[in-house]
Design a protein around this motif. Sequence first.
Motif, PDB file in Angstrom:
ATOM      1  N   SER A 269      44.424  38.346 111.236  1.00 58.51           N
ATOM      2  CA  SER A 269      42.973  38.473 111.407  1.00 58.51           C
ATOM      3  C   SER A 269      42.546  39.932 111.325  1.00 58.51           C
ATOM      4  O   SER A 269      41.499  40.251 110.731  1.00 58.51           O
ATOM      5  CB  SER A 269      42.551  37.876 112.759  1.00 58.51           C
ATOM      6  N   ALA A 270      43.349  40.829 111.897  1.00 56.53           N
ATOM      7  CA  ALA A 270      43.020  42.252 111.837  1.00 56.53           C
ATOM      8  C   ALA A 270      43.051  42.757 110.401  1.00 56.53           C
ATOM      9  O   ALA A 270      42.199  43.571 109.990  1.00 56.53           O
ATOM     10  CB  ALA A 270      43.995  43.044 112.707  1.00 56.53           C
ATOM     11  N   GLN A 271      44.010  42.296 109.623  1.00 53.18           N
ATOM     12  CA  GLN A 271      44.091  42.716 108.220  1.00 53.18           C
ATOM     13  C   GLN A 271      42.929  42.159 107.413  1.00 53.18           C
ATOM     14  O   GLN A 271      42.387  42.849 106.551  1.00 53.18           O
ATOM     15  CB  GLN A 271      45.427  42.278 107.628  1.00 53.18           C
ATOM     16  N   ALA A 272      42.534  40.919 107.684  1.00 56.37           N
ATOM     17  CA  ALA A 272      41.388  40.347 106.981  1.00 56.37           C
ATOM     18  C   ALA A 272      40.116  41.100 107.321  1.00 56.37           C
ATOM     19  O   ALA A 272      39.249  41.311 106.451  1.00 56.37           O
ATOM     20  CB  ALA A 272      41.251  38.867 107.337  1.00 56.37           C
ATOM     21  N   ALA A 273      39.988  41.533 108.572  1.00 61.11           N
ATOM     22  CA  ALA A 273      38.811  42.312 108.955  1.00 61.11           C
ATOM     23  C   ALA A 273      38.794  43.663 108.245  1.00 61.11           C
ATOM     24  O   ALA A 273      37.717  44.175 107.896  1.00 61.11           O
ATOM     25  CB  ALA A 273      38.798  42.501 110.470  1.00 61.11           C
ATOM     26  N   LYS A 274      39.969  44.223 108.011  1.00 63.92           N
ATOM     27  CA  LYS A 274      40.064  45.548 107.385  1.00 63.92           C
ATOM     28  C   LYS A 274      39.950  45.478 105.870  1.00 63.92           C
ATOM     29  O   LYS A 274      39.273  46.311 105.249  1.00 63.92           O
ATOM     30  CB  LYS A 274      41.397  46.193 107.791  1.00 63.92           C
ATOM     31  N   TRP A 275      40.612  44.505 105.256  1.00 62.84           N
ATOM     32  CA  TRP A 275      40.735  44.469 103.804  1.00 62.84           C
ATOM     33  C   TRP A 275      39.974  43.318 103.144  1.00 62.84           C
ATOM     34  O   TRP A 275      39.918  43.244 101.904  1.00 62.84           O
ATOM     35  CB  TRP A 275      42.205  44.340 103.408  1.00 62.84           C
ATOM     36  N   GLY A 276      39.440  42.386 103.935  1.00 62.98           N
ATOM     37  CA  GLY A 276      38.865  41.192 103.352  1.00 62.98           C
ATOM     38  C   GLY A 276      39.930  40.147 103.112  1.00 62.98           C
ATOM     39  O   GLY A 276      41.107  40.326 103.440  1.00 62.98           O
ATOM     40  N   GLY A 277      39.542  39.028 102.542  1.00 68.93           N
ATOM     41  CA  GLY A 277      40.492  37.955 102.287  1.00 68.93           C
ATOM     42  C   GLY A 277      40.524  36.953 103.423  1.00 68.93           C
ATOM     43  O   GLY A 277      39.666  36.969 104.319  1.00 68.93           O
ATOM     44  N   THR A 278      41.516  36.089 103.405  1.00 70.62           N
ATOM     45  CA  THR A 278      41.589  34.952 104.309  1.00 70.62           C
ATOM     46  C   THR A 278      42.709  35.114 105.320  1.00 70.62           C
ATOM     47  O   THR A 278      43.896  35.146 104.953  1.00 70.62           O
ATOM     48  CB  THR A 278      41.817  33.657 103.512  1.00 70.62           C
ATOM     49  N   ALA A 279      42.359  35.234 106.589  1.00 69.43           N
ATOM     50  CA  ALA A 279      43.355  35.302 107.647  1.00 69.43           C
ATOM     51  C   ALA A 279      44.123  33.988 107.727  1.00 69.43           C
ATOM     52  O   ALA A 279      43.563  32.903 107.537  1.00 69.43           O
ATOM     53  CB  ALA A 279      42.685  35.605 108.979  1.00 69.43           C
ATOM     54  N   GLY A 280      45.407  34.078 107.978  1.00 67.82           N
ATOM     55  CA  GLY A 280      46.245  32.895 108.111  1.00 67.82           C
ATOM     56  C   GLY A 280      46.778  32.347 106.805  1.00 67.82           C
ATOM     57  O   GLY A 280      47.591  31.421 106.815  1.00 67.82           O
ATOM     58  N   ALA A 281      46.340  32.894 105.687  1.00 72.01           N
ATOM     59  CA  ALA A 281      46.814  32.466 104.369  1.00 72.01           C
ATOM     60  C   ALA A 281      47.809  33.480 103.826  1.00 72.01           C
ATOM     61  O   ALA A 281      47.796  34.658 104.193  1.00 72.01           O
ATOM     62  CB  ALA A 281      45.652  32.300 103.404  1.00 72.01           C
ATOM     63  N   SER A 282      48.673  33.047 102.927  1.00 72.06           N
ATOM     64  CA  SER A 282      49.656  33.942 102.311  1.00 72.06           C
ATOM     65  C   SER A 282      48.967  35.057 101.536  1.00 72.06           C
ATOM     66  O   SER A 282      47.900  34.858 100.953  1.00 72.06           O
ATOM     67  CB  SER A 282      50.565  33.154 101.363  1.00 72.06           C
ATOM     68  N   TYR A 283      49.618  36.211 101.510  1.00 80.86           N
ATOM     69  CA  TYR A 283      49.098  37.307 100.684  1.00 80.86           C
ATOM     70  C   TYR A 283      49.028  36.871  99.226  1.00 80.86           C
ATOM     71  O   TYR A 283      48.064  37.172  98.530  1.00 80.86           O
ATOM     72  CB  TYR A 283      49.988  38.541 100.815  1.00 80.86           C
ATOM     73  N   ASP A 284      50.060  36.187  98.773  1.00 78.99           N
ATOM     74  CA  ASP A 284      50.072  35.624  97.419  1.00 78.99           C
ATOM     75  C   ASP A 284      50.355  34.127  97.519  1.00 78.99           C
ATOM     76  O   ASP A 284      51.510  33.711  97.663  1.00 78.99           O
ATOM     77  CB  ASP A 284      51.128  36.300  96.552  1.00 78.99           C
ATOM     78  N   PRO A 285      49.323  33.293  97.457  1.00 79.45           N
ATOM     79  CA  PRO A 285      49.542  31.851  97.589  1.00 79.45           C
ATOM     80  C   PRO A 285      50.347  31.250  96.445  1.00 79.45           C
ATOM     81  O   PRO A 285      50.791  30.099  96.547  1.00 79.45           O
ATOM     82  CB  PRO A 285      48.118  31.287  97.629  1.00 79.45           C
ATOM     83  N   CYS A 286      50.554  31.999  95.368  1.00 77.01           N
ATOM     84  CA  CYS A 286      51.342  31.509  94.230  1.00 77.01           C
ATOM     85  C   CYS A 286      52.709  32.169  94.145  1.00 77.01           C
ATOM     86  O   CYS A 286      53.367  32.123  93.095  1.00 77.01           O
ATOM     87  CB  CYS A 286      50.564  31.720  92.931  1.00 77.01           C
ATOM     88  N   TYR A 287      53.157  32.764  95.239  1.00 75.12           N
ATOM     89  CA  TYR A 287      54.456  33.441  95.264  1.00 75.12           C
ATOM     90  C   TYR A 287      55.584  32.488  94.856  1.00 75.12           C
ATOM     91  O   TYR A 287      55.787  31.448  95.472  1.00 75.12           O
ATOM     92  CB  TYR A 287      54.693  33.993  96.663  1.00 75.12           C
ATOM     93  N   HIS A 288      56.278  32.851  93.761  1.00 75.52           N
ATOM     94  CA  HIS A 288      57.417  32.078  93.228  1.00 75.52           C
ATOM     95  C   HIS A 288      57.016  30.650  92.858  1.00 75.52           C
ATOM     96  O   HIS A 288      57.825  29.728  92.964  1.00 75.52           O
ATOM     97  CB  HIS A 288      58.587  32.077  94.213  1.00 75.52           C
ATOM     98  N   ARG A 289      55.804  30.497  92.371  1.00 79.79           N
ATOM     99  CA  ARG A 289      55.325  29.175  91.984  1.00 79.79           C
ATOM    100  C   ARG A 289      54.812  29.209  90.543  1.00 79.79           C
ATOM    101  O   ARG A 289      54.576  30.275  89.957  1.00 79.79           O
ATOM    102  CB  ARG A 289      54.202  28.716  92.919  1.00 79.79           C
ATOM    103  N   ALA A 290      54.602  28.033  89.988  1.00 78.65           N
ATOM    104  CA  ALA A 290      54.108  27.932  88.612  1.00 78.65           C
ATOM    105  C   ALA A 290      52.721  28.531  88.451  1.00 78.65           C
ATOM    106  O   ALA A 290      52.338  28.931  87.343  1.00 78.65           O
ATOM    107  CB  ALA A 290      54.096  26.467  88.176  1.00 78.65           C
ATOM    108  N   CYS A 291      51.959  28.612  89.538  1.00 73.39           N
ATOM    109  CA  CYS A 291      50.583  29.136  89.444  1.00 73.39           C
ATOM    110  C   CYS A 291      50.516  30.660  89.442  1.00 73.39           C
ATOM    111  O   CYS A 291      49.415  31.235  89.457  1.00 73.39           O
ATOM    112  CB  CYS A 291      49.713  28.563  90.553  1.00 73.39           C
ATOM    113  N   ASP A 292      51.679  31.339  89.392  1.00 74.33           N
ATOM    114  CA  ASP A 292      51.660  32.803  89.277  1.00 74.33           C
ATOM    115  C   ASP A 292      51.376  33.191  87.830  1.00 74.33           C
ATOM    116  O   ASP A 292      52.225  33.687  87.096  1.00 74.33           O
ATOM    117  CB  ASP A 292      52.972  33.399  89.766  1.00 74.33           C
ATOM    118  N   THR A 293      50.111  32.948  87.446  1.00 71.20           N
ATOM    119  CA  THR A 293      49.637  33.147  86.078  1.00 71.20           C
ATOM    120  C   THR A 293      48.663  34.320  86.048  1.00 71.20           C
ATOM    121  O   THR A 293      48.475  35.029  87.047  1.00 71.20           O
ATOM    122  CB  THR A 293      48.913  31.881  85.592  1.00 71.20           C
TER     123      THR A 293
END
Length: 332
Positions: A269-293
């Motif tokens: 939550s602190a990082q989301a407040a500082k940088w934006g984005g979604t707290a509680g979600a992966s930094y890269d939701p497509c990490y090692h997945r087919a969606c890393d496009t």
Amino acid sequence: MIRRLAGASLSLAVVLGAAALPAAAGPATASTTTANVSAAPDVDVAKVRAHLSELSAIAGRNGGNRRSTTQGYRDSVAYVKGKLQAAGYTVTEQPCTSGCTSGAGPNLIAEWPRGDANNVYMFGAHLDGVAAGPGMNDNGSGSAALLENALALAQQNPTMRNRVRFAWWTDEEQGLNGSAFYVRSLSSAERARIRAYYNFDMVASTNGGYFINHITSSAAAPMKAYWDSLGLRPEENTEGAGRSDDYSFQRYGIPTSGYAMGAGARKTSAQAAKWGGTAGASYDPCYHRACDTLSNINTTGLDRAADGIAHTLWQQAVQTGLLADDASPRGT
């Protein structure tokens, strides 16, 4: 970035020495009034994304991935090598003859032949990906940002204090194997000439943060200074510790740093407040997945990383001061 450090042995016999590199250019004359002074370039993120597009197309032609043992990886090597050679680099392919996955392609090494060869600053990124997808963030992002920095250095051709060496590593995803082989292959004298190694792995995560390896170290100082100047308030890359190619250098006592924007760990939550984005979600939701496009790229983060690489390179290796008429000769 590998999911975890595999047990790649560093005890195998050294069977390959350091790649042959071009000789240094002659020294500047003492009568020089000014150095070839130039500021670090504003690296064009559109050009970085163009490299990503080519890597994506390569994956598409080769089963959807660029794993180190595939034609997709070898074609990625050929693309980067061709761009570097066209810019005037002498490029060496270093086969990984021990410790790598059977059939893995080569490391790619390019050195800018200017500056003090006894003071080498090395910048690297792994070029291979996983079998699940094309690997645009992991690690097309670091590879493309590094490539465009190498091309920008060649285009500007500034007066150099120190050497800059670029590397694109094979077989990182299977245990940091390509970079481990490279460092293991160097003599102790050759390792001692490397003043710092900088690593760039996943620098465009869509829900990412701004992370620096060994953020309080002297090697990290120019990297931190640049991101501080943007008000980003970067943090230590704890998630990536021991999980990318900087660790191969760290194990031999070579100072290391680098940029990352995060992998599978979750944003606080602190990082989301500082940088934006979604707290509680992966930094890269497509990490090692087919969606890393190509859709899995944070262009703003990619731009900030590419420019931070340039700033660091210029601070560590480029001559930025003035030379008086009676100055001592300096290498160029």
